[in-house]
Design an enzyme around this catalytic site. Structure first.
Site, PDB file in Angstrom:
ATOM      1  N   HIS A  71       6.020  14.316  -1.636  1.00 29.91           N
ATOM      2  CA  HIS A  71       6.095  15.397  -0.656  1.00 29.91           C
ATOM      3  C   HIS A  71       7.545  15.822  -0.468  1.00 29.91           C
ATOM      4  O   HIS A  71       8.454  15.214  -1.025  1.00 29.91           O
ATOM      5  CB  HIS A  71       5.439  15.001   0.663  1.00 29.91           C
ATOM      6  CG  HIS A  71       6.099  13.880   1.410  1.00 29.91           C
ATOM      7  ND1 HIS A  71       6.146  12.582   0.945  1.00 29.91           N
ATOM      8  CD2 HIS A  71       6.752  13.857   2.608  1.00 29.91           C
ATOM      9  CE1 HIS A  71       6.767  11.816   1.818  1.00 29.91           C
ATOM     10  NE2 HIS A  71       7.157  12.568   2.828  1.00 29.91           N
ATOM     11  N   HIS A  73       9.807  16.014   2.107  1.00 32.50           N
ATOM     12  CA  HIS A  73      10.786  15.568   3.095  1.00 32.50           C
ATOM     13  C   HIS A  73      12.069  15.057   2.436  1.00 32.50           C
ATOM     14  O   HIS A  73      12.026  14.447   1.360  1.00 32.50           O
ATOM     15  CB  HIS A  73      10.183  14.496   4.001  1.00 32.50           C
ATOM     16  CG  HIS A  73       9.241  15.070   5.024  1.00 32.50           C
ATOM     17  ND1 HIS A  73       8.309  14.317   5.690  1.00 32.50           N
ATOM     18  CD2 HIS A  73       9.086  16.343   5.491  1.00 32.50           C
ATOM     19  CE1 HIS A  73       7.622  15.078   6.525  1.00 32.50           C
ATOM     20  NE2 HIS A  73       8.076  16.313   6.422  1.00 32.50           N
ATOM     21  N   ASP A  75      14.109  12.643   2.741  1.00 32.15           N
ATOM     22  CA  ASP A  75      14.305  11.244   2.358  1.00 32.15           C
ATOM     23  C   ASP A  75      13.460  10.853   1.147  1.00 32.15           C
ATOM     24  O   ASP A  75      13.501   9.693   0.713  1.00 32.15           O
ATOM     25  CB  ASP A  75      14.038  10.299   3.536  1.00 32.15           C
ATOM     26  CG  ASP A  75      12.649  10.441   4.134  1.00 32.15           C
ATOM     27  OD1 ASP A  75      12.100  11.562   4.130  1.00 32.15           O
ATOM     28  OD2 ASP A  75      12.103   9.426   4.612  1.00 32.15           O
ATOM     29  N   HIS A  76      12.740  11.832   0.588  1.00 38.39           N
ATOM     30  CA  HIS A  76      11.975  11.599  -0.635  1.00 38.39           C
ATOM     31  C   HIS A  76      12.438  12.483  -1.797  1.00 38.39           C
ATOM     32  O   HIS A  76      11.985  12.275  -2.921  1.00 38.39           O
ATOM     33  CB  HIS A  76      10.482  11.823  -0.378  1.00 38.39           C
ATOM     34  CG  HIS A  76       9.887  10.834   0.580  1.00 38.39           C
ATOM     35  ND1 HIS A  76       9.112   9.773   0.184  1.00 38.39           N
ATOM     36  CD2 HIS A  76       9.985  10.733   1.940  1.00 38.39           C
ATOM     37  CE1 HIS A  76       8.747   9.066   1.253  1.00 38.39           C
ATOM     38  NE2 HIS A  76       9.273   9.636   2.322  1.00 38.39           N
ATOM     39  N   HIS A 129       0.372  14.318   6.702  1.00 40.34           N
ATOM     40  CA  HIS A 129       1.795  14.149   7.008  1.00 40.34           C
ATOM     41  C   HIS A 129       2.529  15.454   6.721  1.00 40.34           C
ATOM     42  O   HIS A 129       3.306  15.945   7.540  1.00 40.34           O
ATOM     43  CB  HIS A 129       2.349  13.003   6.162  1.00 40.34           C
ATOM     44  CG  HIS A 129       3.787  12.676   6.404  1.00 40.34           C
ATOM     45  ND1 HIS A 129       4.258  12.215   7.610  1.00 40.34           N
ATOM     46  CD2 HIS A 129       4.867  12.736   5.575  1.00 40.34           C
ATOM     47  CE1 HIS A 129       5.559  12.000   7.526  1.00 40.34           C
ATOM     48  NE2 HIS A 129       5.952  12.321   6.297  1.00 40.34           N
ATOM     49  N   ASP A 148       3.923   8.900   2.241  1.00 42.21           N
ATOM     50  CA  ASP A 148       3.771   8.755   3.686  1.00 42.21           C
ATOM     51  C   ASP A 148       2.375   9.179   4.149  1.00 42.21           C
ATOM     52  O   ASP A 148       2.198   9.657   5.272  1.00 42.21           O
ATOM     53  CB  ASP A 148       4.834   9.585   4.417  1.00 42.21           C
ATOM     54  CG  ASP A 148       6.243   9.039   4.202  1.00 42.21           C
ATOM     55  OD1 ASP A 148       6.387   7.974   3.573  1.00 42.21           O
ATOM     56  OD2 ASP A 148       7.201   9.684   4.663  1.00 42.21           O
ATOM     57  N   HIS A 186       7.695   3.422   3.219  1.00 40.66           N
ATOM     58  CA  HIS A 186       8.607   2.917   4.250  1.00 40.66           C
ATOM     59  C   HIS A 186       8.289   1.477   4.643  1.00 40.66           C
ATOM     60  O   HIS A 186       7.150   1.028   4.537  1.00 40.66           O
ATOM     61  CB  HIS A 186       8.522   3.780   5.513  1.00 40.66           C
ATOM     62  CG  HIS A 186       9.072   5.156   5.346  1.00 40.66           C
ATOM     63  ND1 HIS A 186      10.400   5.453   5.532  1.00 40.66           N
ATOM     64  CD2 HIS A 186       8.465   6.323   5.005  1.00 40.66           C
ATOM     65  CE1 HIS A 186      10.594   6.752   5.317  1.00 40.66           C
ATOM     66  NE2 HIS A 186       9.430   7.301   4.984  1.00 40.66           N
TER      67      HIS A 186
END
Length: 270
Positions: A71, A73, A75-76, A129, A148, A186
């Site tokens: 996805h 975001h 942090d990915h 998410h 996530d 995570h």
């Protein structure tokens, strides 16, 4: 940002002769390296920063072939450009989210399958998410990369999707073979366990798992991947349909999706 973390890298040997490396970064994120020893091909799943991945590849003498994104975001995906520049790896991601992902060499849609050096990879649509979230399932290796969406003892916060969407997504993942390893994004498992016992207080398997998680984290050990069978037995979001869970939160006659929504609402304020 530094990629230093106290959680060690772990190596797992999967069926179909693949090697899985669980690699922590950004404090509580995980990325995964999937390596085929026969061909030397290596894929990485989600890249919040390039440096820890480059360091691990160099340490093992592996060459990166592919980058699979779950996805959009930051942090990915924030390390994708640097990693493509240093390795030339091709990027795979959801076609529906191409406008907010790094440039995709292979856009995929729900129901697609592709080959990773002879290993089938199935694309599962898992919105909730985010609306463009996907998961990657390798049936021959009994592993799924869920980002996530489905997480160890939890699920991602609903930033974009609806409770109905996330419940449907988790229900689809719950139908995978129970021996599937769930590789999520995570290290939230201890906090998820503390919440889960408020929803499912009489679940002996959950109590045992919480003790095991506490012991692992005391030794800085990762709690992922986790077996789907364990998630089915202990994860409250996968158990919203069960009478005992409905009774525990006073929603005995409520539809499953409403029970799920209430559990997610309680976690958001926990």
């Amino acid at each position: 940002m530094s990629f230093a973390t106290e959680t060690p890298v772990q190596t797992h040997h999967l069926p179909a002769d693949l090697t899985l490396v669980t690699l922590p970064y950004l404090g509580d994120n995980y990325t995964y390296l999937l390596h085929d020893p026969a061909s030397g091909a290596t894929a990485v799943i989600d890249v919040g920063e390039a440096a820890p991945i480059e360091a691990e590849l160099a340490k093992r003498g592996w060459q990166l072939s592919e980058i699979w994104l779950t996805h959009h975001h930051w942090d990915h995906i924030d390390g994708v450009a640097d990693l493509v520049k240093s390795t030339g790896a091709l990027v795979v991601g959801a076609e529906v989210d191409a406008h907010r992902l790094p440039p995709l060499a292979r856009p995929v849609v729900a129901g697609d399958s592709f080959e990773f050096v002879g290993h089938r990879v199935d694309i599962i649509d898992v919105p909730g998410h985010t609306v463009g979230h996907i998961a990657y399932h390798l049936p021959d290796s009994a592993v799924a990369f869920t980002g996530d969406s489905l997480m160890a003892l939890g699920c991602g916060r609903l930033f974009e999707g609806t409770p109905d969407q996330m419940y449907e997504s988790l229900s689809a993942l719950a139908k995978l073979p129970p021996h599937t390893q769930i590789c999520s994004g995570h290290e939230y498992t201890a906090a998820n366990a503390a919440f889960a016992v408020t929803i499912d207080p009489d679940n002996a398997a959950l109590a045992t798992r919480q003790h095991q998680i506490t012991a692992k984290r005391a030794e800085k050990q990762p709690t992922v991947p986790s077996l789907l069978s364990l998630e089915l037995a202990t994860n409250p979001y996968l158990r919203a349909h069960l009478p005992e869970v409905k009774a525990a939160i006073g929603m005995e006659s409520a539809p499953n999706t409403e029970v799920f929504a209430e559990i997610r609402r309680r976690k958001d304020s926990f």
